[in-house]
Design a protein around this motif. Structure first.
Motif, PDB file in Angstrom:
ATOM      1  N   VAL A 431       0.859  -1.310  -0.017  1.00 34.00           N
ATOM      2  CA  VAL A 431      -0.027   0.031  -0.152  1.00 34.00           C
ATOM      3  C   VAL A 431       0.952   1.145  -0.036  1.00 34.00           C
ATOM      4  O   VAL A 431       1.551   1.337   0.833  1.00 34.00           O
ATOM      5  N   GLY A 432       1.156   1.684  -1.140  1.00 35.34           N
ATOM      6  CA  GLY A 432       2.050   2.929  -1.410  1.00 35.34           C
ATOM      7  C   GLY A 432       1.288   4.087  -2.312  1.00 35.34           C
ATOM      8  O   GLY A 432       0.493   3.878  -2.905  1.00 35.34           O
ATOM      9  N   ILE A 433       1.819   5.310  -1.981  1.00 34.78           N
ATOM     10  CA  ILE A 433       1.294   6.420  -2.714  1.00 34.78           C
ATOM     11  C   ILE A 433       2.777   6.945  -3.698  1.00 34.78           C
ATOM     12  O   ILE A 433       3.746   7.208  -3.162  1.00 34.78           O
ATOM     13  N   LYS A 434       2.285   6.639  -4.825  1.00 41.85           N
ATOM     14  CA  LYS A 434       3.716   7.084  -5.884  1.00 41.85           C
ATOM     15  C   LYS A 434       3.145   8.407  -6.910  1.00 41.85           C
ATOM     16  O   LYS A 434       2.123   9.026  -6.857  1.00 41.85           O
ATOM     17  N   LEU A 435       4.182   8.905  -7.246  1.00 40.77           N
ATOM     18  CA  LEU A 435       3.974   9.941  -8.159  1.00 40.77           C
ATOM     19  C   LEU A 435       3.705   9.554  -9.254  1.00 40.77           C
ATOM     20  O   LEU A 435       3.847   8.375  -9.797  1.00 40.77           O
ATOM     21  N   TRP A 510     -10.246 -16.077  -7.487  1.00 43.59           N
ATOM     22  CA  TRP A 510     -10.549 -15.002  -7.053  1.00 43.59           C
ATOM     23  C   TRP A 510      -9.221 -14.274  -5.858  1.00 43.59           C
ATOM     24  O   TRP A 510      -9.493 -13.438  -5.413  1.00 43.59           O
ATOM     25  N   ALA A 511      -8.443 -15.122  -6.012  1.00 44.96           N
ATOM     26  CA  ALA A 511      -7.190 -14.660  -5.214  1.00 44.96           C
ATOM     27  C   ALA A 511      -6.709 -13.225  -5.491  1.00 44.96           C
ATOM     28  O   ALA A 511      -6.559 -12.683  -4.396  1.00 44.96           O
ATOM     29  N   LEU A 512      -6.500 -12.929  -6.506  1.00 42.69           N
ATOM     30  CA  LEU A 512      -6.088 -11.683  -6.985  1.00 42.69           C
ATOM     31  C   LEU A 512      -7.039 -10.513  -6.282  1.00 42.69           C
ATOM     32  O   LEU A 512      -6.581  -9.693  -5.789  1.00 42.69           O
ATOM     33  N   GLU A 513      -8.414 -10.628  -6.595  1.00 45.95           N
ATOM     34  CA  GLU A 513      -9.248  -9.602  -6.014  1.00 45.95           C
ATOM     35  C   GLU A 513      -9.340  -9.492  -4.707  1.00 45.95           C
ATOM     36  O   GLU A 513      -9.585  -8.577  -4.013  1.00 45.95           O
ATOM     37  N   THR A 514      -9.164 -10.639  -4.055  1.00 47.05           N
ATOM     38  CA  THR A 514      -9.083 -10.740  -2.686  1.00 47.05           C
ATOM     39  C   THR A 514      -8.000  -9.973  -2.137  1.00 47.05           C
ATOM     40  O   THR A 514      -8.078  -9.062  -1.366  1.00 47.05           O
ATOM     41  N   ILE A 515      -6.657 -10.176  -2.584  1.00 51.03           N
ATOM     42  CA  ILE A 515      -5.613  -9.460  -2.374  1.00 51.03           C
ATOM     43  C   ILE A 515      -5.545  -8.007  -2.702  1.00 51.03           C
ATOM     44  O   ILE A 515      -5.265  -6.974  -1.640  1.00 51.03           O
ATOM     45  N   VAL A 516      -6.490  -7.611  -3.745  1.00 51.98           N
ATOM     46  CA  VAL A 516      -6.610  -6.281  -3.841  1.00 51.98           C
ATOM     47  C   VAL A 516      -7.649  -5.578  -2.724  1.00 51.98           C
ATOM     48  O   VAL A 516      -7.434  -4.403  -2.580  1.00 51.98           O
ATOM     49  N   MET A 517      -8.654  -6.224  -2.389  1.00 54.26           N
ATOM     50  CA  MET A 517      -9.330  -5.984  -1.284  1.00 54.26           C
ATOM     51  C   MET A 517      -8.631  -5.306  -0.204  1.00 54.26           C
ATOM     52  O   MET A 517      -9.243  -4.442   0.589  1.00 54.26           O
ATOM     53  N   PHE A 518      -7.545  -5.744   0.133  1.00 52.16           N
ATOM     54  CA  PHE A 518      -6.589  -5.418   1.480  1.00 52.16           C
ATOM     55  C   PHE A 518      -6.462  -3.888   1.431  1.00 52.16           C
ATOM     56  O   PHE A 518      -6.474  -3.271   2.386  1.00 52.16           O
ATOM     57  N   GLN A 519      -6.291  -3.611  -0.036  1.00 58.12           N
ATOM     58  CA  GLN A 519      -6.053  -1.923  -0.010  1.00 58.12           C
ATOM     59  C   GLN A 519      -7.416  -1.312   0.285  1.00 58.12           C
ATOM     60  O   GLN A 519      -7.283   0.002   0.394  1.00 58.12           O
ATOM     61  N   PHE A 520      -8.742  -1.374   0.178  1.00 59.53           N
ATOM     62  CA  PHE A 520      -9.722  -0.884   0.377  1.00 59.53           C
ATOM     63  C   PHE A 520      -9.779  -0.503   1.998  1.00 59.53           C
ATOM     64  O   PHE A 520     -10.270   0.509   2.143  1.00 59.53           O
ATOM     65  N   PRO A 522      -7.377   0.329   4.399  1.00 65.72           N
ATOM     66  CA  PRO A 522      -6.947   1.619   4.664  1.00 65.72           C
ATOM     67  C   PRO A 522      -7.429   2.734   3.972  1.00 65.72           C
ATOM     68  O   PRO A 522      -7.517   4.136   4.559  1.00 65.72           O
ATOM     69  N   VAL A 523      -7.579   2.629   2.720  1.00 65.89           N
ATOM     70  CA  VAL A 523      -8.026   3.616   1.929  1.00 65.89           C
ATOM     71  C   VAL A 523      -9.447   4.192   2.416  1.00 65.89           C
ATOM     72  O   VAL A 523      -9.613   5.527   2.531  1.00 65.89           O
ATOM     73  N   LEU A 524     -10.499   3.475   2.445  1.00 69.26           N
ATOM     74  CA  LEU A 524     -11.922   3.866   2.948  1.00 69.26           C
ATOM     75  C   LEU A 524     -11.776   4.062   4.475  1.00 69.26           C
ATOM     76  O   LEU A 524     -12.614   5.180   4.876  1.00 69.26           O
TER      77      LEU A 524
END
Length: 567
Positions: A431-435, A510-520, A522-524
């Motif tokens: 989870v990172g903030i990139k330019l 759906w493993a990829l989508e589950t891992i993407v969910m992790f970012q939801f 902290p962001v939310l």
């Protein structure tokens, strides 16, 4: 005003202190870290971080390692591996795959950028070209396999972290190819079916595909070295007790890679594999990330004093509820659970109706955008039953846009400053903030439109519809739970099942989508707290909605891969 000044100052201090800590660990023992750009054979620009140990020179070349991140990650995610390799005297090149980070091209193209990266690493005068290792995580494993296939004599050994040889994207492995291979496949890896054809990662040693690679028809023994290092046929399996993305922050997974290269490459320092310091860098960038969240919030609060934007402070006060009754809790539960209930169906639908295109080039961001529109529509339906103040675009929208744009601009300059001074970014794990380069900045503005629809409608339900008279600080916690609580609950249950049974609740596809969910999560949580902060000061959900749309679009686009490239 005092709170805003405090948040702004505290955030700035944390960003600075965290950057200093991360910078000190990033290049340990005098290692020099450079931001590199080079042109591949296809004419496209590639990006990477080059770690140069102090003793490496053209007169005394050092062994080297090409390190590659996985799908929808970037070069920074590999920093724990790169730090530990560099501490042991290896020249390390942590490259952005094509279509990722700052590398041009489309994702999956040109061998994922692997052949070009290996050719660049071999061209460096301080590199001992007879002692080059390859290390890649997930799709990064396919990247280094593409490099090994293109340059069969260009490397000596490799480590596949959470990856595999063969279908769908790599050449099939044999007992003789690739050279001196360690397979580090974690015991709870979510991609066991895709990578090794087994339902549970803990049973990877029983995979016929793995057995063929190891040249045996028996169960592969973890930790045993098969084959011969001198002949280039050595094989070894390790299974750290973590998940697929957990490899990046696992002392065991990193230690296995360090130990393997210590066995198979000549010239590295004999530092024990368990002597590691990378986690201090992760702590530093985590402090930077927390500081950035405070800094951005304080910036928004201070900007409310700027002429024109200050009109937002004069909006009328309203509260939808005097207390939290049964209706309030029912709407709260729906707000928390519906977003996660729609997550997988909408992501599946987006794969069909929103493929990557020149206008919308990021597959995962397209899925998120459609999810945002669907949940925005659901929030609008819920809003029909709410008593909150209606949208007042004639009052809110101009100053709110100005506030959002100015806040994001100040935050962007702060991230650019620490990148320029310390070569670090606000980050924890993946989870990172990139330019953003100019092309991605344009995409971010496009993707901000569906995100704005979602946040306007969702935050109306959250703030104007669920606000309680004189509720105080509890609103921050409850609003964060309303936006992110469903995802937290699902992930907790899903991974509790994984760690107890070896399989997740969701199918392997759906493993990829589950891992993407992790970012939801902290962001939310951040979006809820930021919008609550502004709602308390403006009595409007519009400023927080537009600010979140711009920031979240920046965050997502900067961290995702582009499947279409038009540069």
């Amino acid at each position: 005003m005092k709170t805003s000044r405090t948040l702004f100052a505290l955030g700035a201090v944390l960003m600075l202190l965290g950057s200093i800590l991360a910078w000190a660990i990033h290049g340990p023992g005098g290692v020099e870290v450079e931001d590199v750009r080079f042109v591949g054979a296809d004419g496209q620009m590639r990006s990477g971080l080059l770690y140069l140990p102090p003793d490496a020179s053209a007169e005394d070349p050092a062994p080297a390692i090409l390190a590659v991140h996985g799908y929808i990650n970037s070069r920074e995610v590999q920093s724990p591996f790169a730090i530990e390799f560099a501490r042991r005297g290896y020249v390390v090149f942590s490259v952005d795959q094509t279509g990722h980070g700052y590398s041009e091209g489309a994702a999956f193209s040109n061998g994922f950028g692997g052949p070009a990266a290996l050719a660049y690493l071999r061209s460096l005068p301080m590199v001992d070209t007879d002692n080059i290792g390859l290390e890649g995580h997930s799709m990064g494993g396919w990247t280094i396999l593409a490099a090994a296939a293109a340059y069969p004599d260009g490397y000596k050994s490799m480590v596949l972290e959470g990856s595999s040889t063969g279908a769908p994207f790599a050449r099939e492995g044999t007992p003789d190819w690739p050279r001196n291979l360690a397979v580090v496949f974690s015991a709870y890896d979510e991609f066991s079916q895709l990578m090794w054809g087994v339902e549970e990662a803990g049973n990877a040693e029983q995979s016929p595909k793995l057995q063929t690679l190891f040249g045996t028809d028996e169960v592969v023994e973890e930790g045993r070295v098969y084959g011969d290092i001198d002949q280039g046929t050595a094989r070894m399996l390790a299974q750290p007790p973590v998940t697929h993305p957990g490899d990046h922050i696992s002392r065991a997974a990193i230690g296995e890679a360090v130990a393997w290269f210590g066995q198979t490459l000549d010239g590295g320092a004999s530092l024990p594999a368990d002597n590691q310091i990378w986690y201090w860098k992760e702590l530093g960038t985590t402090i930077v990330l927390i500081g950035f969240a405070l800094f951005l919030t304080g910036t928004a609060g201070l900007l409310l004093r700027v002429p024109y934007i200050d009109r937002l402070r004069d909006l009328p006060t309203s509260a939808a509820h005097w207390y939290r009754g049964g209706t309030w809790w029912a709407i709260f539960a729906a707000t928390a659970l519906i977003p996660v209930a729609t997550y997988y169906p909408v992501f599946w639908l987006a794969e069909t109706i929103l493929p990557a295109s020149p206008l919308l080039p990021q597959v995962v961001t397209n899925q998120i955008a459609l999810w945002a529109l669907v949940n925005g529509a659901i929030a609008a339906l819920i809003g029909l039953f709410l008593k909150g103040r209606p949208m007042t675009f004639s009052i809110d929208v101009g100053p709110s846009l100005a506030l959002a744009a100015a806040t994001v601009l100040v935050g962007y300059v702060a991230v650019a400053f620490i990148d320029w001074l310390f070569l670090v970014d606000p980050r924890f794990w993946f989870v990172g903030i990139k330019l953003l380069d100019p092309l991605k900045a344009g995409y971010a503005l496009i993707y901000a439109i569906p995100l704005a629809v979602f946040f306007l409608l969702a935050l109306r339900a959250l703030h104007a519809g669920l606000s309680v008279e004189n509720e105080g600080g509890a609103a921050y916690v409850l609003n964060a739970l309303a936006l992110a609580g469903g995802f937290v609950l699902f992930l907790a249950v899903n991974y509790a099942v994984l760690f107890t049974t070896g399989s997740t609740l969701t199918p392997g596809g759906w493993a990829l989508e589950t891992i993407v969910m992790f970012q939801f999560v902290p962001v939310l949580i951040f979006a809820a707290c930021l919008s609550t902060f502004l709602y308390y000061r403006t009595n409007s959900y519009v400023p927080g909605a537009l600010l979140n749309a711009l920031f979240v679009s920046w965050f997502i686009v900067g961290g995702q891969a582009a499947q279409v490239y038009i540069g």
